[in-house]
Design a protein around this motif. Sequence first.
Motif, PDB file in Angstrom:
ATOM      1  N   VAL A  49     145.179 -20.642  35.024  1.00 26.49           N
ATOM      2  CA  VAL A  49     144.743 -19.293  35.432  1.00 26.49           C
ATOM      3  C   VAL A  49     145.004 -19.089  36.927  1.00 26.49           C
ATOM      4  CG1 VAL A  49     142.681 -17.848  35.777  1.00 26.49           C
ATOM      5  CG2 VAL A  49     143.084 -18.949  33.567  1.00 26.49           C
ATOM      6  N   ALA A  50     144.728 -20.124  37.723  1.00 25.95           N
ATOM      7  CA  ALA A  50     144.961 -20.008  39.171  1.00 25.95           C
ATOM      8  C   ALA A  50     146.451 -19.842  39.462  1.00 25.95           C
ATOM      9  CB  ALA A  50     144.422 -21.254  39.876  1.00 25.95           C
ATOM     10  N   TRP A  51     147.266 -20.596  38.740  1.00 33.17           N
ATOM     11  CA  TRP A  51     148.723 -20.548  38.941  1.00 33.17           C
ATOM     12  C   TRP A  51     149.274 -19.152  38.635  1.00 33.17           C
ATOM     13  CZ3 TRP A  51     152.322 -24.971  36.783  1.00 33.17           C
ATOM     14  CH2 TRP A  51     153.622 -24.794  37.270  1.00 33.17           C
ATOM     15  N   LYS A  52     148.785 -18.578  37.546  1.00 33.84           N
ATOM     16  CA  LYS A  52     149.291 -17.272  37.103  1.00 33.84           C
ATOM     17  C   LYS A  52     148.243 -16.179  37.300  1.00 33.84           C
ATOM     18  CE  LYS A  52     153.377 -18.366  35.573  1.00 33.84           C
ATOM     19  NZ  LYS A  52     154.599 -17.651  35.949  1.00 33.84           N
ATOM     20  N   TRP A  53     147.516 -16.237  38.408  1.00 33.34           N
ATOM     21  CA  TRP A  53     146.431 -15.292  38.642  1.00 33.34           C
ATOM     22  C   TRP A  53     146.865 -13.815  38.539  1.00 33.34           C
ATOM     23  CZ3 TRP A  53     141.683 -14.658  37.928  1.00 33.34           C
ATOM     24  CH2 TRP A  53     141.000 -13.603  38.527  1.00 33.34           C
ATOM     25  N   PRO A  54     148.023 -13.444  39.077  1.00 34.14           N
ATOM     26  CA  PRO A  54     148.419 -12.032  38.964  1.00 34.14           C
ATOM     27  C   PRO A  54     148.471 -11.559  37.499  1.00 34.14           C
ATOM     28  CG  PRO A  54     149.844 -13.162  40.523  1.00 34.14           C
ATOM     29  CD  PRO A  54     148.998 -14.206  39.885  1.00 34.14           C
ATOM     30  N   LEU A  55     148.913 -12.447  36.591  1.00 37.27           N
ATOM     31  CA  LEU A  55     148.953 -12.074  35.164  1.00 37.27           C
ATOM     32  C   LEU A  55     147.550 -11.796  34.637  1.00 37.27           C
ATOM     33  CD1 LEU A  55     151.355 -14.521  33.227  1.00 37.27           C
ATOM     34  CD2 LEU A  55     151.568 -12.057  33.504  1.00 37.27           C
ATOM     35  N   VAL A  56     146.628 -12.697  35.014  1.00 30.29           N
ATOM     36  CA  VAL A  56     145.241 -12.560  34.531  1.00 30.29           C
ATOM     37  C   VAL A  56     144.605 -11.321  35.150  1.00 30.29           C
ATOM     38  CG1 VAL A  56     142.999 -13.709  34.344  1.00 30.29           C
ATOM     39  CG2 VAL A  56     145.095 -15.063  34.294  1.00 30.29           C
ATOM     40  N   ILE A  84     152.102 -20.473  31.197  1.00 23.37           N
ATOM     41  CA  ILE A  84     152.772 -20.637  32.492  1.00 23.37           C
ATOM     42  C   ILE A  84     154.236 -20.201  32.397  1.00 23.37           C
ATOM     43  CG2 ILE A  84     153.558 -22.390  34.161  1.00 23.37           C
ATOM     44  CD1 ILE A  84     150.835 -23.813  33.514  1.00 23.37           C
ATOM     45  N   ALA A  85     154.882 -20.521  31.270  1.00 21.25           N
ATOM     46  CA  ALA A  85     156.290 -20.143  31.095  1.00 21.25           C
ATOM     47  C   ALA A  85     156.439 -18.676  30.678  1.00 21.25           C
ATOM     48  CB  ALA A  85     156.935 -21.040  30.045  1.00 21.25           C
ATOM     49  N   GLU A  86     155.311 -17.999  30.452  1.00 19.51           N
ATOM     50  CA  GLU A  86     155.276 -16.587  30.037  1.00 19.51           C
ATOM     51  C   GLU A  86     156.083 -16.351  28.780  1.00 19.51           C
ATOM     52  OE1 GLU A  86     155.747 -13.719  33.168  1.00 19.51           O
ATOM     53  OE2 GLU A  86     155.006 -15.145  34.661  1.00 19.51           O
ATOM     54  N   GLU A  87     155.809 -17.162  27.762  1.00 17.97           N
ATOM     55  CA  GLU A  87     156.474 -16.978  26.462  1.00 17.97           C
ATOM     56  C   GLU A  87     155.537 -17.427  25.336  1.00 17.97           C
ATOM     57  OE1 GLU A  87     159.970 -19.358  26.755  1.00 17.97           O
ATOM     58  OE2 GLU A  87     158.868 -21.237  26.687  1.00 17.97           O
ATOM     59  N   SER A  88     156.030 -17.324  24.092  1.00 28.13           N
ATOM     60  CA  SER A  88     155.226 -17.727  22.927  1.00 28.13           C
ATOM     61  C   SER A  88     155.998 -18.729  22.087  1.00 28.13           C
ATOM     62  CB  SER A  88     154.878 -16.505  22.080  1.00 28.13           C
ATOM     63  OG  SER A  88     154.069 -15.633  22.792  1.00 28.13           O
ATOM     64  N   LEU A  89     156.608 -19.687  22.755  1.00 29.94           N
ATOM     65  CA  LEU A  89     157.463 -20.655  22.053  1.00 29.94           C
ATOM     66  C   LEU A  89     156.667 -21.480  21.027  1.00 29.94           C
ATOM     67  CD1 LEU A  89     160.362 -21.893  22.028  1.00 29.94           C
ATOM     68  CD2 LEU A  89     159.486 -23.622  23.592  1.00 29.94           C
ATOM     69  N   GLY A  90     157.162 -21.532  19.806  1.00 31.68           N
ATOM     70  CA  GLY A  90     156.568 -22.384  18.766  1.00 31.68           C
ATOM     71  C   GLY A  90     155.135 -22.038  18.417  1.00 31.68           C
ATOM     72  N   ARG A  91     154.765 -20.764  18.602  1.00 36.13           N
ATOM     73  CA  ARG A  91     153.374 -20.368  18.352  1.00 36.13           C
ATOM     74  C   ARG A  91     152.991 -20.579  16.887  1.00 36.13           C
ATOM     75  NH1 ARG A  91     152.179 -14.774  17.659  1.00 36.13           N
ATOM     76  NH2 ARG A  91     149.960 -14.397  17.518  1.00 36.13           N
ATOM     77  N   LEU A  92     153.887 -20.156  16.001  1.00 34.70           N
ATOM     78  CA  LEU A  92     153.612 -20.271  14.566  1.00 34.70           C
ATOM     79  C   LEU A  92     153.564 -21.750  14.142  1.00 34.70           C
ATOM     80  CD1 LEU A  92     153.195 -18.787  11.866  1.00 34.70           C
ATOM     81  CD2 LEU A  92     155.665 -18.857  11.557  1.00 34.70           C
ATOM     82  N   GLY A 107     147.179  -2.789  25.943  1.00 32.88           N
ATOM     83  CA  GLY A 107     147.425  -3.047  24.512  1.00 32.88           C
ATOM     84  C   GLY A 107     148.874  -3.379  24.193  1.00 32.88           C
ATOM     85  N   SER A 108     149.702  -3.555  25.197  1.00 35.46           N
ATOM     86  CA  SER A 108     151.110  -3.892  24.955  1.00 35.46           C
ATOM     87  C   SER A 108     151.215  -5.323  24.422  1.00 35.46           C
ATOM     88  CB  SER A 108     151.914  -3.759  26.242  1.00 35.46           C
ATOM     89  OG  SER A 108     151.496  -4.761  27.155  1.00 35.46           O
ATOM     90  N   LEU A 109     152.383  -5.641  23.878  1.00 37.18           N
ATOM     91  CA  LEU A 109     152.609  -6.979  23.314  1.00 37.18           C
ATOM     92  C   LEU A 109     152.383  -8.052  24.381  1.00 37.18           C
ATOM     93  CD1 LEU A 109     153.440  -7.758  20.444  1.00 37.18           C
ATOM     94  CD2 LEU A 109     155.763  -8.111  21.301  1.00 37.18           C
ATOM     95  N   GLU A 110     152.881  -7.771  25.585  1.00 37.21           N
ATOM     96  CA  GLU A 110     152.769  -8.723  26.684  1.00 37.21           C
ATOM     97  C   GLU A 110     151.299  -8.936  27.088  1.00 37.21           C
ATOM     98  OE1 GLU A 110     154.820 -10.689  27.761  1.00 37.21           O
ATOM     99  OE2 GLU A 110     154.062 -11.350  29.712  1.00 37.21           O
ATOM    100  N   ALA A 111     150.567  -7.836  27.170  1.00 37.03           N
ATOM    101  CA  ALA A 111     149.152  -7.929  27.555  1.00 37.03           C
ATOM    102  C   ALA A 111     148.365  -8.694  26.493  1.00 37.03           C
ATOM    103  CB  ALA A 111     148.570  -6.535  27.738  1.00 37.03           C
ATOM    104  N   ARG A 112     148.700  -8.454  25.222  1.00 38.98           N
ATOM    105  CA  ARG A 112     147.992  -9.148  24.141  1.00 38.98           C
ATOM    106  C   ARG A 112     148.309 -10.649  24.152  1.00 38.98           C
ATOM    107  NH1 ARG A 112     149.158  -6.411  18.762  1.00 38.98           N
ATOM    108  NH2 ARG A 112     150.794  -5.297  19.860  1.00 38.98           N
ATOM    109  N   ARG A 113     149.578 -10.986  24.490  1.00 39.85           N
ATOM    110  CA  ARG A 113     149.954 -12.405  24.577  1.00 39.85           C
ATOM    111  C   ARG A 113     149.134 -13.096  25.668  1.00 39.85           C
ATOM    112  NH1 ARG A 113     152.524 -15.405  27.954  1.00 39.85           N
ATOM    113  NH2 ARG A 113     153.292 -13.688  29.235  1.00 39.85           N
ATOM    114  N   VAL A 114     149.065 -12.447  26.838  1.00 37.60           N
ATOM    115  CA  VAL A 114     148.331 -13.055  27.965  1.00 37.60           C
ATOM    116  C   VAL A 114     146.853 -13.205  27.604  1.00 37.60           C
ATOM    117  CG1 VAL A 114     147.592 -12.699  30.359  1.00 37.60           C
ATOM    118  CG2 VAL A 114     149.960 -12.220  29.696  1.00 37.60           C
TER     119      VAL A 114
END
Lengths: 213, 102
Positions: free
Chosen positions: A24-31, A109-117, A39-46
Amino acid sequence: MNIENRSIVTFAAGEMTLVALGAVAWKWPLVAGLAHFDGSLEARRVLGQVLVMAFCPLWLTAGWLIAQRRLRTAIPRPSEDYRRWTEVSLVAAGLALLVMQAWTARNFIAEESLGRLAMLRAITLFLGALTAAQGNYLAKVAPPSGADAPAPGVWTRIAMGMGRAMALTGLAVMVCSLVLDMPALFLVPVVAFLALLVNAVLHSRALKMAPLP
Amino acid sequence: MSTVFKALSDPTRRRVLQLLRERPMTAGELAGHFESSKATMSAHFAVLREAGLIFADKQGTTITYGLRLSVLEDALLGFAESLGIGHQISGDPSPSAKEGLK
């Protein structure tokens, strides 16, 4: 409480707390961006990833404290076998959470959803196998003792019923984890948790209503 | 696991497990349900204990046995019973086995 189990849980809870805070500290701007949740896809992922990272250490710590308190104060007094059964289950679940949180933090941290499923499938499969194993072993656990303890025959019968229900639930979870896709897969652990809760309440009530020896 | 299979392969030992389902029983009570000698029954109890399917609680000279089956072992017990494993070899004193042989 055995020293090895205590060390594993303390390490896992501490590590997960540090990972969550560090990510969270590393990616504070995202949080911080969640303050304007659109409600966008990106916001929901974060949001989802932050919730998973926060949930894991909280669940393990709360689960461990509640279990320890119950084992200390429950009447009738749980057997040593039952204490071991509870602690080993929590340690195994804690290690699964550790892996899940580490993978979620990596994606956050990588800002993706790799291998989520695949990760959700693997964790669900593991939790199903753990539930089946727990249920399988439950009736082998020595009965509680002391005041209000049920007759050993009654305990064995009720523990066998509860164990069967747990083993079947675990097997069903394992099958679902292999055949279902999102979003149904996401609901499997939730439904299984509710089924196990109902099972525990019903059997605990049956144990309380059973005649004393 | 092989000790469990060995324990469940004998109809007398399976009958002991079925009796213990109702409640824990003393060695004497259990032996009363069978025509075998006490020494033979003690050997059966030892095999079941070794497999971890029963536990023994010794109070003075009395030994009380109780059931300690996992769900899988319980399923194996039901499976072995429904197939009648071991009946042809040793002969089972239980009424259900006699009916099965008719």
